[in-house]
Design a protein around this motif. Structure first.
Motif, PDB file in Angstrom:
ATOM      1  N   VAL A 105       0.625  -1.262   0.334  1.00  0.00           N
ATOM      2  CA  VAL A 105      -0.043   0.392  -0.016  1.00  0.00           C
ATOM      3  C   VAL A 105       0.963   1.527  -0.107  1.00  0.00           C
ATOM      4  CG1 VAL A 105      -1.765   1.124   0.840  1.00  0.00           C
ATOM      5  CG2 VAL A 105      -1.513  -1.277   1.205  1.00  0.00           C
ATOM      6  N   VAL A 106       0.552   2.547  -0.874  1.00  0.00           N
ATOM      7  CA  VAL A 106       1.408   3.535  -0.989  1.00  0.00           C
ATOM      8  C   VAL A 106       0.370   4.668  -0.859  1.00  0.00           C
ATOM      9  CG1 VAL A 106       2.794   5.203  -2.281  1.00  0.00           C
ATOM     10  CG2 VAL A 106       3.030   2.921  -2.949  1.00  0.00           C
ATOM     11  N   THR A 107       0.388   5.432   0.417  1.00  0.00           N
ATOM     12  CA  THR A 107      -0.679   7.049  -0.021  1.00  0.00           C
ATOM     13  C   THR A 107       0.095   8.038   0.488  1.00  0.00           C
ATOM     14  OG1 THR A 107      -0.494   6.467   2.838  1.00  0.00           O
ATOM     15  CG2 THR A 107      -1.816   4.764   2.308  1.00  0.00           C
ATOM     16  N   GLY A 108      -0.448   8.562  -0.348  1.00  0.00           N
ATOM     17  CA  GLY A 108      -0.023  10.118  -0.222  1.00  0.00           C
ATOM     18  C   GLY A 108      -0.528  11.392  -1.515  1.00  0.00           C
ATOM     19  N   PHE A 109       0.157  11.565  -2.315  1.00  0.00           N
ATOM     20  CA  PHE A 109      -0.534  13.270  -2.812  1.00  0.00           C
ATOM     21  C   PHE A 109       0.108  12.552  -4.195  1.00  0.00           C
ATOM     22  CE2 PHE A 109      -1.641  15.168   0.478  1.00  0.00           C
ATOM     23  CZ  PHE A 109      -1.557  15.422   0.843  1.00  0.00           C
ATOM     24  N   TRP A 110      -1.191  12.430  -5.360  1.00  0.00           N
ATOM     25  CA  TRP A 110      -0.776  12.392  -6.633  1.00  0.00           C
ATOM     26  C   TRP A 110      -0.479  13.666  -7.959  1.00  0.00           C
ATOM     27  CZ3 TRP A 110       0.318   6.902  -7.687  1.00  0.00           C
ATOM     28  CH2 TRP A 110       0.228   6.500  -5.768  1.00  0.00           C
ATOM     29  N   LYS A 111      -0.134  13.636  -8.806  1.00  0.00           N
ATOM     30  CA  LYS A 111       0.093  14.301  -9.331  1.00  0.00           C
ATOM     31  C   LYS A 111       0.007  14.075 -11.021  1.00  0.00           C
ATOM     32  CE  LYS A 111       0.535  19.588 -10.820  1.00  0.00           C
ATOM     33  NZ  LYS A 111      -0.353  20.120 -10.350  1.00  0.00           N
ATOM     34  N   LYS A 112      -1.296  14.364 -11.651  1.00  0.00           N
ATOM     35  CA  LYS A 112      -1.204  13.724 -13.080  1.00  0.00           C
ATOM     36  C   LYS A 112      -0.598  12.524 -12.944  1.00  0.00           C
ATOM     37  CE  LYS A 112      -0.127  18.194 -15.284  1.00  0.00           C
ATOM     38  NZ  LYS A 112       1.710  19.294 -16.164  1.00  0.00           N
ATOM     39  N   ASP A 113      -1.346  11.538 -12.933  1.00  0.00           N
ATOM     40  CA  ASP A 113      -1.652  10.163 -12.717  1.00  0.00           C
ATOM     41  C   ASP A 113      -0.104   9.396 -11.898  1.00  0.00           C
ATOM     42  OD1 ASP A 113      -3.935   8.730 -12.368  1.00  0.00           O
ATOM     43  OD2 ASP A 113      -2.245   7.108 -14.663  1.00  0.00           O
ATOM     44  N   VAL A 114       0.656  10.306 -11.523  1.00  0.00           N
ATOM     45  CA  VAL A 114       2.133   9.650 -11.533  1.00  0.00           C
ATOM     46  C   VAL A 114       2.072  10.386  -9.634  1.00  0.00           C
ATOM     47  CG1 VAL A 114       4.209   9.854 -10.996  1.00  0.00           C
ATOM     48  CG2 VAL A 114       3.232  10.179 -13.199  1.00  0.00           C
ATOM     49  N   TYR A 115       2.675   9.137  -8.828  1.00  0.00           N
ATOM     50  CA  TYR A 115       2.992   9.620  -7.147  1.00  0.00           C
ATOM     51  C   TYR A 115       3.920  10.213  -6.752  1.00  0.00           C
ATOM     52  CZ  TYR A 115       3.479   8.355  -2.267  1.00  0.00           C
ATOM     53  OH  TYR A 115       3.862   8.649  -0.669  1.00  0.00           O
ATOM     54  N   ALA A 116       3.523  11.768  -5.805  1.00  0.00           N
ATOM     55  CA  ALA A 116       4.573  12.197  -5.689  1.00  0.00           C
ATOM     56  C   ALA A 116       4.511  12.863  -4.744  1.00  0.00           C
ATOM     57  CB  ALA A 116       3.374  13.841  -6.461  1.00  0.00           C
ATOM     58  N   GLY A 117       4.171  12.186  -3.744  1.00  0.00           N
ATOM     59  CA  GLY A 117       4.475  11.790  -2.654  1.00  0.00           C
ATOM     60  C   GLY A 117       4.245  11.625  -1.412  1.00  0.00           C
ATOM     61  N   LYS A 118       4.586  11.323   0.142  1.00  0.00           N
ATOM     62  CA  LYS A 118       3.896  10.916   1.230  1.00  0.00           C
ATOM     63  C   LYS A 118       2.999  12.350   1.416  1.00  0.00           C
ATOM     64  CE  LYS A 118       3.838   9.284   5.760  1.00  0.00           C
ATOM     65  NZ  LYS A 118       4.594   9.226   6.704  1.00  0.00           N
ATOM     66  N   PHE A 119       3.457  13.766   1.286  1.00  0.00           N
ATOM     67  CA  PHE A 119       3.272  14.838   1.418  1.00  0.00           C
ATOM     68  C   PHE A 119       2.873  15.738  -0.121  1.00  0.00           C
ATOM     69  CE2 PHE A 119       5.535  14.010   4.821  1.00  0.00           C
ATOM     70  CZ  PHE A 119       4.624  13.787   6.406  1.00  0.00           C
ATOM     71  N   GLU A 120       1.502  16.905   0.773  1.00  0.00           N
ATOM     72  CA  GLU A 120       0.742  17.954  -0.746  1.00  0.00           C
ATOM     73  C   GLU A 120       1.922  18.968  -0.981  1.00  0.00           C
ATOM     74  OE1 GLU A 120      -3.032  20.233  -2.445  1.00  0.00           O
ATOM     75  OE2 GLU A 120      -2.248  19.674  -0.205  1.00  0.00           O
ATOM     76  N   LYS A 121       3.034  18.822  -0.134  1.00  0.00           N
ATOM     77  CA  LYS A 121       3.909  20.060  -0.388  1.00  0.00           C
ATOM     78  C   LYS A 121       5.209  20.122   0.539  1.00  0.00           C
ATOM     79  CE  LYS A 121       1.085  23.644  -2.658  1.00  0.00           C
ATOM     80  NZ  LYS A 121       0.741  25.483  -2.096  1.00  0.00           N
ATOM     81  N   PRO A 122       6.475  19.592   0.536  1.00  0.00           N
ATOM     82  CA  PRO A 122       7.549  19.332   0.573  1.00  0.00           C
ATOM     83  C   PRO A 122       7.132  20.338   2.176  1.00  0.00           C
ATOM     84  CG  PRO A 122       8.313  20.723  -0.443  1.00  0.00           C
ATOM     85  CD  PRO A 122       7.169  20.661  -0.983  1.00  0.00           C
ATOM     86  N   PHE A 123       6.848  21.522   2.744  1.00  0.00           N
ATOM     87  CA  PHE A 123       6.722  22.411   3.160  1.00  0.00           C
ATOM     88  C   PHE A 123       5.576  22.989   3.173  1.00  0.00           C
ATOM     89  CE2 PHE A 123       8.181  25.013   0.673  1.00  0.00           C
ATOM     90  CZ  PHE A 123       7.211  26.554   0.889  1.00  0.00           C
ATOM     91  N   LYS A 124       5.148  23.159   4.557  1.00  0.00           N
ATOM     92  CA  LYS A 124       3.728  24.627   5.182  1.00  0.00           C
ATOM     93  C   LYS A 124       4.145  25.414   5.846  1.00  0.00           C
ATOM     94  CE  LYS A 124      -1.403  24.028   6.184  1.00  0.00           C
ATOM     95  NZ  LYS A 124      -2.424  23.184   6.508  1.00  0.00           N
ATOM     96  N   ILE A 125       3.357  26.677   5.165  1.00  0.00           N
ATOM     97  CA  ILE A 125       3.980  27.740   6.982  1.00  0.00           C
ATOM     98  C   ILE A 125       2.746  27.786   7.301  1.00  0.00           C
ATOM     99  CG2 ILE A 125       4.483  30.122   7.090  1.00  0.00           C
ATOM    100  CD1 ILE A 125       6.267  30.477   4.180  1.00  0.00           C
ATOM    101  N   PHE A 126       2.217  27.753   8.847  1.00  0.00           N
ATOM    102  CA  PHE A 126       0.760  27.823   9.394  1.00  0.00           C
ATOM    103  C   PHE A 126       0.902  29.253   9.340  1.00  0.00           C
ATOM    104  CE2 PHE A 126       2.233  23.441   9.617  1.00  0.00           C
ATOM    105  CZ  PHE A 126       0.869  22.540   9.779  1.00  0.00           C
ATOM    106  N   ASN A 127       2.048  29.582  10.355  1.00  0.00           N
ATOM    107  CA  ASN A 127       2.158  31.146  10.797  1.00  0.00           C
ATOM    108  C   ASN A 127       2.782  31.928  10.480  1.00  0.00           C
ATOM    109  OD1 ASN A 127       0.224  33.115  12.003  1.00  0.00           O
ATOM    110  ND2 ASN A 127       1.481  32.994  13.617  1.00  0.00           N
ATOM    111  N   ARG A 128       3.051  33.299  10.755  1.00  0.00           N
ATOM    112  CA  ARG A 128       4.510  34.091  10.098  1.00  0.00           C
ATOM    113  C   ARG A 128       3.477  35.667  11.323  1.00  0.00           C
ATOM    114  NH1 ARG A 128       5.515  36.194   4.279  1.00  0.00           N
ATOM    115  NH2 ARG A 128       4.894  37.775   4.342  1.00  0.00           N
ATOM    116  N   THR A 129       4.566  36.189  12.228  1.00  0.00           N
ATOM    117  CA  THR A 129       3.745  37.123  13.337  1.00  0.00           C
ATOM    118  C   THR A 129       3.750  38.548  11.691  1.00  0.00           C
ATOM    119  OG1 THR A 129       5.068  37.352  13.848  1.00  0.00           O
ATOM    120  CG2 THR A 129       3.843  36.589  15.610  1.00  0.00           C
ATOM    121  N   ALA A 130       3.659  39.738  12.137  1.00  0.00           N
ATOM    122  CA  ALA A 130       3.478  40.631  11.507  1.00  0.00           C
ATOM    123  C   ALA A 130       4.822  41.597  10.993  1.00  0.00           C
ATOM    124  CB  ALA A 130       2.555  41.980  12.138  1.00  0.00           C
ATOM    125  N   GLU A 131       5.825  41.171  11.625  1.00  0.00           N
ATOM    126  CA  GLU A 131       6.729  42.178  11.114  1.00  0.00           C
ATOM    127  C   GLU A 131       7.725  41.123  10.423  1.00  0.00           C
ATOM    128  OE1 GLU A 131       8.885  43.999  15.056  1.00  0.00           O
ATOM    129  OE2 GLU A 131       6.788  45.789  15.013  1.00  0.00           O
TER     130      GLU A 131
END
Length: 234
Positions: A105-131
């Motif tokens: 079993v392989v789970t994760g994200f697919w792009k144009k019918d090809v397995y792209a990896g376990k995550f949709e993107k290699p990184f995710k920025i959740f928050n950054r403060t104003a300055e």
């Protein structure tokens, strides 16, 4: 990252074959033998079941698998997940049949019918403060598991009208939510930049990086080598 799989079970559930709706076309040849389900302008659209040499049960659009659905190949392999215009696209899982063994079993994200990896993107920025005005991430897949952090600010380490020197942006704290690292190394310092490196990082790695009284909350998903550039306007 939340991930939902819909029918990911060892047994592939398909309804008993029914008479084809001849006026409603399925445009993927391998499943175009018979169709039962919703139709629009002569093409499969909505929820339906299509069968040929392969089988598909799920959502259609304009005659093709589109949305969520389960596809089974004639050799028993099956995919349960998201589709776009007849291709595996998005979050899904693929089960490969193995004689005398449990499915692979392989789970994760697919792009144009090809397995792209376990995550949709290699990184995710959740928050950054104003300055914090800039958070740029560069990623290179690698066995070297490091994160380089470069801090830059426009006014740090500069003389003021009173003759004092403004505080340079420095990394004050790292609060880890997921993963770990072995060592933090100071790489270099210039008038407006200071750089650090986290070595032997365990991914996924999520942390809040505190710079002065500001912070960035970010998760690095894929194993590899990252450079995180953080810019500040004070």
């Amino acid at each position: 990252m939340a991930r939902a799989h819909y029918l990911f079970i060892a047994v592939f559930a398909m309804a008993t074959p029914t008479k084809a709706q001849e006026s409603c076309k399925v445009l993927l040849p391998a499943i175009a033998g018979s169709y039962q389900g919703d139709c629009k302008k002569g093409k499969a659209e909505g929820n339906g079941k299509a069968e040929g040499t392969d089988q598909y049960l799920g959502e259609f659009k304009d005659g093709l698998p589109h949305g969520k659905g389960v596809y089974r190949w004639k050799n028993g392999d099956f995919y349960d997940g998201e589709w776009v215009k007849g291709n595996r696209e998005g979050d899904g899982g693929m089960a490969y049949k193995r004689s005398g063994k449990a499915d692979s079993v392989v789970t994760g994200f697919w792009k144009k019918d090809v397995y792209a990896g376990k995550f949709e993107k290699p990184f995710k920025i959740f928050n950054r403060t104003a300055e914090i005005t800039k958070t740029e991430v560069k990623f290179t897949p690698s066995n070297i598991r490091e994160i380089t952090i470069i801090l830059a600010n426009t006014t740090g380490n500069q003389p003021t009208l009173t003759g004092q020197v403004t505080e340079r942006a420095t990394l004050n704290d790292i609060t880890i939510a997921t993963g770990s690292y072995l060592r933090l190394v100071n790489l270099f310092e210039t008038n407006k930049q200071i750089a650090y490196k986290l070595e032997n990082v365990t991914f996924p790695f999520r942390a809040r990086f505190k710079i002065k009284n500001q912070e960035v909350d970010i998760q690095f998903n894929e194993e590899g080598n990252y450079t995180l550039n953080i810019g500040m306007n004070n």
